[in-house]
Design a protein around this motif. Structure first.
Motif, PDB file in Angstrom:
ATOM      1  N   TYR A 148      74.786 -30.708  59.023  1.00 21.99           N
ATOM      2  CA  TYR A 148      74.019 -30.273  60.189  1.00 21.99           C
ATOM      3  C   TYR A 148      74.159 -31.271  61.333  1.00 21.99           C
ATOM      4  CZ  TYR A 148      69.937 -28.935  63.006  1.00 21.99           C
ATOM      5  OH  TYR A 148      69.101 -28.564  64.041  1.00 21.99           O
ATOM      6  N   TYR A 149      74.014 -32.543  61.022  1.00 24.15           N
ATOM      7  CA  TYR A 149      74.058 -33.594  62.050  1.00 24.15           C
ATOM      8  C   TYR A 149      75.436 -33.656  62.707  1.00 24.15           C
ATOM      9  CZ  TYR A 149      73.174 -38.149  64.216  1.00 24.15           C
ATOM     10  OH  TYR A 149      73.010 -39.180  65.111  1.00 24.15           O
ATOM     11  N   SER A 150      76.480 -33.330  61.935  1.00 23.91           N
ATOM     12  CA  SER A 150      77.837 -33.377  62.488  1.00 23.91           C
ATOM     13  C   SER A 150      78.065 -32.281  63.519  1.00 23.91           C
ATOM     14  CB  SER A 150      78.873 -33.243  61.362  1.00 23.91           C
ATOM     15  OG  SER A 150      78.900 -31.919  60.857  1.00 23.91           O
ATOM     16  N   THR A 151      77.197 -31.255  63.532  1.00 25.16           N
ATOM     17  CA  THR A 151      77.382 -30.144  64.467  1.00 25.16           C
ATOM     18  C   THR A 151      76.591 -30.304  65.756  1.00 25.16           C
ATOM     19  OG1 THR A 151      75.500 -28.799  63.683  1.00 25.16           O
ATOM     20  CG2 THR A 151      77.589 -28.600  62.478  1.00 25.16           C
ATOM     21  N   THR A 152      75.701 -31.285  65.806  1.00 21.68           N
ATOM     22  CA  THR A 152      74.815 -31.406  66.950  1.00 21.68           C
ATOM     23  C   THR A 152      75.209 -32.563  67.846  1.00 21.68           C
ATOM     24  OG1 THR A 152      72.504 -31.757  67.625  1.00 21.68           O
ATOM     25  CG2 THR A 152      73.195 -32.796  65.568  1.00 21.68           C
ATOM     26  N   SER A 153      74.941 -32.427  69.122  1.00 19.51           N
ATOM     27  CA  SER A 153      75.181 -33.518  70.060  1.00 19.51           C
ATOM     28  C   SER A 153      73.975 -34.451  70.102  1.00 19.51           C
ATOM     29  CB  SER A 153      75.462 -32.962  71.462  1.00 19.51           C
ATOM     30  OG  SER A 153      74.366 -32.162  71.902  1.00 19.51           O
ATOM     31  N   GLN A 154      72.962 -34.127  69.313  1.00 25.74           N
ATOM     32  CA  GLN A 154      71.738 -34.932  69.256  1.00 25.74           C
ATOM     33  C   GLN A 154      72.068 -36.319  68.698  1.00 25.74           C
ATOM     34  OE1 GLN A 154      68.654 -36.183  70.000  1.00 25.74           O
ATOM     35  NE2 GLN A 154      67.893 -34.094  69.695  1.00 25.74           N
ATOM     36  N   GLN A 155      71.848 -37.346  69.486  1.00 25.61           N
ATOM     37  CA  GLN A 155      72.173 -38.698  69.063  1.00 25.61           C
ATOM     38  C   GLN A 155      71.058 -39.351  68.260  1.00 25.61           C
ATOM     39  OE1 GLN A 155      75.305 -40.168  69.574  1.00 25.61           O
ATOM     40  NE2 GLN A 155      75.680 -38.024  70.132  1.00 25.61           N
ATOM     41  N   ASN A 156      69.836 -38.908  68.492  1.00 28.17           N
ATOM     42  CA  ASN A 156      68.700 -39.493  67.780  1.00 28.17           C
ATOM     43  C   ASN A 156      68.592 -38.834  66.402  1.00 28.17           C
ATOM     44  OD1 ASN A 156      65.888 -39.761  66.818  1.00 28.17           O
ATOM     45  ND2 ASN A 156      65.591 -40.848  68.753  1.00 28.17           N
ATOM     46  N   ARG A 157      68.853 -39.611  65.384  1.00 25.87           N
ATOM     47  CA  ARG A 157      68.868 -39.046  64.031  1.00 25.87           C
ATOM     48  C   ARG A 157      67.493 -38.534  63.619  1.00 25.87           C
ATOM     49  NH1 ARG A 157      71.084 -43.156  59.871  1.00 25.87           N
ATOM     50  NH2 ARG A 157      69.033 -43.960  60.391  1.00 25.87           N
ATOM     51  N   GLY A 158      66.455 -39.248  64.017  1.00 28.20           N
ATOM     52  CA  GLY A 158      65.103 -38.834  63.671  1.00 28.20           C
ATOM     53  C   GLY A 158      64.758 -37.487  64.262  1.00 28.20           C
ATOM     54  N   GLU A 159      65.117 -37.268  65.532  1.00 32.39           N
ATOM     55  CA  GLU A 159      64.848 -35.982  66.166  1.00 32.39           C
ATOM     56  C   GLU A 159      65.691 -34.878  65.538  1.00 32.39           C
ATOM     57  OE1 GLU A 159      65.337 -36.310  70.365  1.00 32.39           O
ATOM     58  OE2 GLU A 159      63.782 -37.873  70.587  1.00 32.39           O
ATOM     59  N   ALA A 160      66.944 -35.204  65.218  1.00 31.33           N
ATOM     60  CA  ALA A 160      67.810 -34.212  64.558  1.00 31.33           C
ATOM     61  C   ALA A 160      67.238 -33.827  63.194  1.00 31.33           C
ATOM     62  CB  ALA A 160      69.219 -34.773  64.407  1.00 31.33           C
ATOM     63  N   PHE A 161      66.674 -34.795  62.491  1.00 36.86           N
ATOM     64  CA  PHE A 161      66.094 -34.509  61.175  1.00 36.86           C
ATOM     65  C   PHE A 161      64.852 -33.630  61.305  1.00 36.86           C
ATOM     66  CE2 PHE A 161      63.482 -35.706  57.425  1.00 36.86           C
ATOM     67  CZ  PHE A 161      64.333 -35.206  56.453  1.00 36.86           C
ATOM     68  N   GLN A 162      64.055 -33.860  62.343  1.00 39.87           N
ATOM     69  CA  GLN A 162      62.889 -33.006  62.588  1.00 39.87           C
ATOM     70  C   GLN A 162      63.335 -31.565  62.837  1.00 39.87           C
ATOM     71  OE1 GLN A 162      59.598 -33.769  62.383  1.00 39.87           O
ATOM     72  NE2 GLN A 162      60.167 -35.817  61.692  1.00 39.87           N
ATOM     73  N   GLU A 163      64.415 -31.400  63.600  1.00 40.01           N
ATOM     74  CA  GLU A 163      64.961 -30.057  63.837  1.00 40.01           C
ATOM     75  C   GLU A 163      65.448 -29.441  62.533  1.00 40.01           C
ATOM     76  OE1 GLU A 163      68.089 -30.430  66.612  1.00 40.01           O
ATOM     77  OE2 GLU A 163      66.791 -30.985  68.293  1.00 40.01           O
ATOM     78  N   TYR A 164      66.097 -30.236  61.726  1.00 37.39           N
ATOM     79  CA  TYR A 164      66.637 -29.768  60.441  1.00 37.39           C
ATOM     80  C   TYR A 164      65.511 -29.244  59.555  1.00 37.39           C
ATOM     81  CZ  TYR A 164      69.229 -30.177  55.975  1.00 37.39           C
ATOM     82  OH  TYR A 164      69.838 -29.945  54.762  1.00 37.39           O
ATOM     83  N   MET A 165      64.403 -29.961  59.503  1.00 29.77           N
ATOM     84  CA  MET A 165      63.259 -29.502  58.717  1.00 29.77           C
ATOM     85  C   MET A 165      62.646 -28.248  59.319  1.00 29.77           C
ATOM     86  SD  MET A 165      61.047 -32.724  57.284  1.00 29.77           S
ATOM     87  CE  MET A 165      60.647 -33.405  58.889  1.00 29.77           C
ATOM     88  N   ARG A 166      62.594 -28.195  60.644  1.00 27.25           N
ATOM     89  CA  ARG A 166      61.903 -27.108  61.326  1.00 27.25           C
ATOM     90  C   ARG A 166      62.706 -25.807  61.325  1.00 27.25           C
ATOM     91  NH1 ARG A 166      57.737 -26.409  64.535  1.00 27.25           N
ATOM     92  NH2 ARG A 166      57.763 -24.914  66.252  1.00 27.25           N
ATOM     93  N   PHE A 167      63.970 -25.902  61.685  1.00 30.39           N
ATOM     94  CA  PHE A 167      64.792 -24.702  61.839  1.00 30.39           C
ATOM     95  C   PHE A 167      65.580 -24.344  60.582  1.00 30.39           C
ATOM     96  CE2 PHE A 167      64.703 -26.191  66.409  1.00 30.39           C
ATOM     97  CZ  PHE A 167      63.764 -25.247  66.803  1.00 30.39           C
ATOM     98  N   GLY A 168      65.701 -25.287  59.671  1.00 30.24           N
ATOM     99  CA  GLY A 168      66.439 -25.015  58.454  1.00 30.24           C
ATOM    100  C   GLY A 168      67.928 -25.265  58.598  1.00 30.24           C
ATOM    101  N   ALA A 169      68.686 -24.840  57.571  1.00 31.76           N
ATOM    102  CA  ALA A 169      70.061 -25.300  57.442  1.00 31.76           C
ATOM    103  C   ALA A 169      71.090 -24.183  57.302  1.00 31.76           C
ATOM    104  CB  ALA A 169      70.149 -26.237  56.231  1.00 31.76           C
ATOM    105  N   PHE A 170      70.687 -22.936  57.570  1.00 35.01           N
ATOM    106  CA  PHE A 170      71.712 -21.881  57.546  1.00 35.01           C
ATOM    107  C   PHE A 170      72.733 -22.163  58.647  1.00 35.01           C
ATOM    108  CE2 PHE A 170      68.295 -19.613  55.329  1.00 35.01           C
ATOM    109  CZ  PHE A 170      69.010 -19.087  54.262  1.00 35.01           C
ATOM    110  N   PRO A 171      74.019 -22.065  58.336  1.00 33.78           N
ATOM    111  CA  PRO A 171      75.042 -22.479  59.301  1.00 33.78           C
ATOM    112  C   PRO A 171      74.897 -21.855  60.689  1.00 33.78           C
ATOM    113  CG  PRO A 171      76.053 -22.160  57.163  1.00 33.78           C
ATOM    114  CD  PRO A 171      74.630 -21.715  57.023  1.00 33.78           C
ATOM    115  N   TYR A 172      74.573 -20.559  60.767  1.00 35.17           N
ATOM    116  CA  TYR A 172      74.531 -19.901  62.084  1.00 35.17           C
ATOM    117  C   TYR A 172      73.373 -20.399  62.939  1.00 35.17           C
ATOM    118  CZ  TYR A 172      75.018 -16.318  65.653  1.00 35.17           C
ATOM    119  OH  TYR A 172      75.207 -15.678  66.854  1.00 35.17           O
TER     120      TYR A 172
END
Length: 401
Positions: A148-172
Motif C-alpha cells: 500500500y505504501y509503495s503506491t502512495t505519494s504520502q511521505q509521512n508513514r504514520g499518516e499513510a498507516f492511518q489511511e491504511y487502517m481507515r480505508f483498508g487494503a483492497f488494491p483498487y
C-alpha cells in the motif's frame, strides 16, 4: 498494476511443476491481476500467445463454459501439441463440477494449470478427493502495508498507516484518491457481492438480515474471545430467532468466503490446541469500518488484526497462545521456527508495558519474543531477550522476525 512481488515469486517457483496451482482469497484482493502479471512474465520469457489460455468464468463471454464438459472441450481443442500450454481458469467455482474438467486437463500432456476461486468451499469435498496430493494452495490477501505504501505519494508513514487502517487494503482503493464516499461505495459493493454470491446463494440463505447480524457481531468483536453460542445468545437477546447450529453454518460460510478468519487458542506449555473461545479477524479493516460504528477504543484490536494478516502473508501458521492464566496475542510457526508476538498501541505507560511484557516473560523457551507497538520512543528496546519493535517498521520489513 500494483506489483504483487511475493505472490508472483511464489507462482514462478511452482511454474511447470506437476501440481495444479490454486489461488484463493477474498473477492477483489488481486487474484486476476496476479494472473495478468504472471502471463506478462511468461510472454517476456518467450511463451507465445497460443500457449496461454485464460478464461474468466465471471465474464458473460464464457457463460456457456459453465458446463464442465464444454469447458474441458473448449480448452482441449486449444492445447498446443508438443509445446507447454498454460491454462488459467478464473473464479472456477462458478462452473458446477469444475473439478472434473480441471482433473482431465491436468492429466493432458504438457499442461500447466492455474485456477482461482473466492471460496474455500471449492477445496473441500470432491475436489480434495479427486485431486488429492496434486494441488498446492496460495491464499492471497489484500495489500500489505508495504505494498500500500509503495503506491502512495504520502511521505509521512504514520499518516499513510492511518489511511491504511481507515480505508483498508483492497488494491483498487488506492485508485480512489482517499475519497471517503467513493471508498465506502466500493467497499459496500464488495461486501454485498460476497454476502449474496459467496454466502447466501451457496448456503441457500433467504433471510439476509439475520446473516448480516452475524457479520456485524463478528466484525464488532474482532480480536476478542467469542464462541458460536455467545453469538447466538447475543442475537436471541436482541429479538432474533436463530439456533446455535444455524449460526455455526453461517460463520463457516463467512470464513469459507475469506471475509473472516478464525484463530484457535493454543496452550503453549501443554503444546495442544484448545477447543474453546477462539478469535475472529476480518480480511480488511476498511470493510470493518463500514460494518461497525467506528471507535478509537478498538485501536488495539485493529492493530492485532493487521498483524495477524501480515503473519499470514509471511506464510506463518498462527494461533493465540495461552500461558497459564495469561494470553499471548500470537504464536506464529513456520516449520520448526516459532515466534511469539504481543501487540499494543503504546507501552509508554509503565503499567501497560509491564502487562504486555508479563505474558512473554512467562514463556520459558528460547524462541524469539516480540512486542510490537506504534511507539517511536523505545523502539528496538531489549527487555531480557524480549525485543520491542515499531509496528510500522516491522510491516515495512525493516525489522525482523
Amino acid at each position: 498494476m500494483i506489483q504483487r512481488k511475493d505472490y508472483l515469486q511464489e507462482l514462478c517457483r511452482w511454474r511447470d511443476k506437476q501440481v495444479i496451482k490454486v489461488i484463493t482469497g477474498i473477492r477483489r484482493c488481486g487474484k486476476s491481476t496476479l494472473f495478468s502479471l504472471f502471463i506478462d512474465k511468461l510472454r517476456e520469457e518467450g511463451v507465445s500467445s497460443e500457449q496461454i489460455i485464460w478464461i474468466n468464468l465471471e465474464d458473460l463471454a464464457y457463460e456457456e463454459l459453465l458446463d464442465y464438459r464444454k469447458l474441458y472441450a473448449y480448452v482441449k481443442e486449444r492445447l498446443q501439441p508438443g509445446r507447454k500450454t498454460y491454462i488459467f481458469l478464473d473464479e472456477v467455482q462458478n462452473c458446477q463440477d469444475f473439478e472434473r474438467a480441471v482433473d482431465s486437463l491436468f492429466i493432458q500432456p504438457d499442461t500447466d494449470v492455474y485456477i482461482t476461486g473466492s471460496n474455500a468451499f471449492m477445496l473441500s469435498g470432491e475436489l480434495a478427493t479427486l485431486l488429492s496430493g496434486r494441488y498446492i494452495t496460495i491464499t492471497m490477501q489484500p495489500l500489505s502495508f508495504a505494498e500500500y505504501y509503495s503506491t502512495t505519494s504520502q511521505q509521512n508513514r504514520g499518516e499513510a498507516f492511518q489511511e491504511y487502517m481507515r480505508f483498508g487494503a483492497f488494491p483498487y482503493v488506492t485508485q480512489l484518491n482517499r475519497n471517503e464516499e467513493s471508498v465506502r461505495i466500493y467497499l459496500e459493493g464488495i461486501y454485498n457481492t460476497i454476502l449474496v454470491k459467496d454466502v447466501a446463494m451457496r448456503e441457500k440463505i433467504t433471510d439476509l438480515t439475520i446473516l448480516e447480524s452475524v457479520v456485524r457481531t463478528l466484525a464488532s468483536n474482532i480480536g476478542s474471545p467469542i464462541s458460536i453460542k455467545k453469538i447466538a445468545d447475543t442475537l436471541v437477546s436482541s429479538g432474533r430467532k436463530i439456533s446455535v447450529n444455524t449460526v455455526e453454518r453461517f460463520v463457516r460460510a463467512l470464513t469459507d468466503s475469506f471475509i473472516f478468519y478464525k484463530v484457535d487458542r493454543y496452550d503453549v506449555k501443554g503444546r495442544q490446541y484448545l477447543k474453546t473461545l477462539g478469535k475472529y479477524y476480518i480480511a480488511d479493516t476498511g470493510l470493518r469500518r463500514i460494518l461497525t460504528a467506528e471507535s478509537t477504543a478498538d485501536l488495539g484490536h485493529l492493530l492485532e488484526n493487521i498483524v495477524y494478516l501480515e503473519l499470514m502473508r509471511r506464510n506463518m501458521r498462527v494461533n493465540i497462545g495461552k500461558v497459564a492464566e495469561y494470553e499471548v496475542d500470537f504464536v506464529a510457526e513456520n516449520g520448526e521456527e516459532v515466534t511469539y508476538y504481543q501487540v499494543s498501541a503504546s507501552v509508554l505507560d509503565e503499567k501497560t508495558k509491564e502487562r504486555e511484557l508479563r505474558v512473554l516473560q512467562k514463556i520459558k523457551d528460547n524462541h524469539p519474543k516480540i512486542l510490537l507497538t506504534l511507539d517511536v520512543v523505545g523502539a528496538n528496546a531489549n527487555y531480557d531477550g524480549i525485543r520491542q519493535y515499531n509496528l510500522i517498521d516491522w510491516l515495512l520489513k525493516k525489522q525482523t522476525p
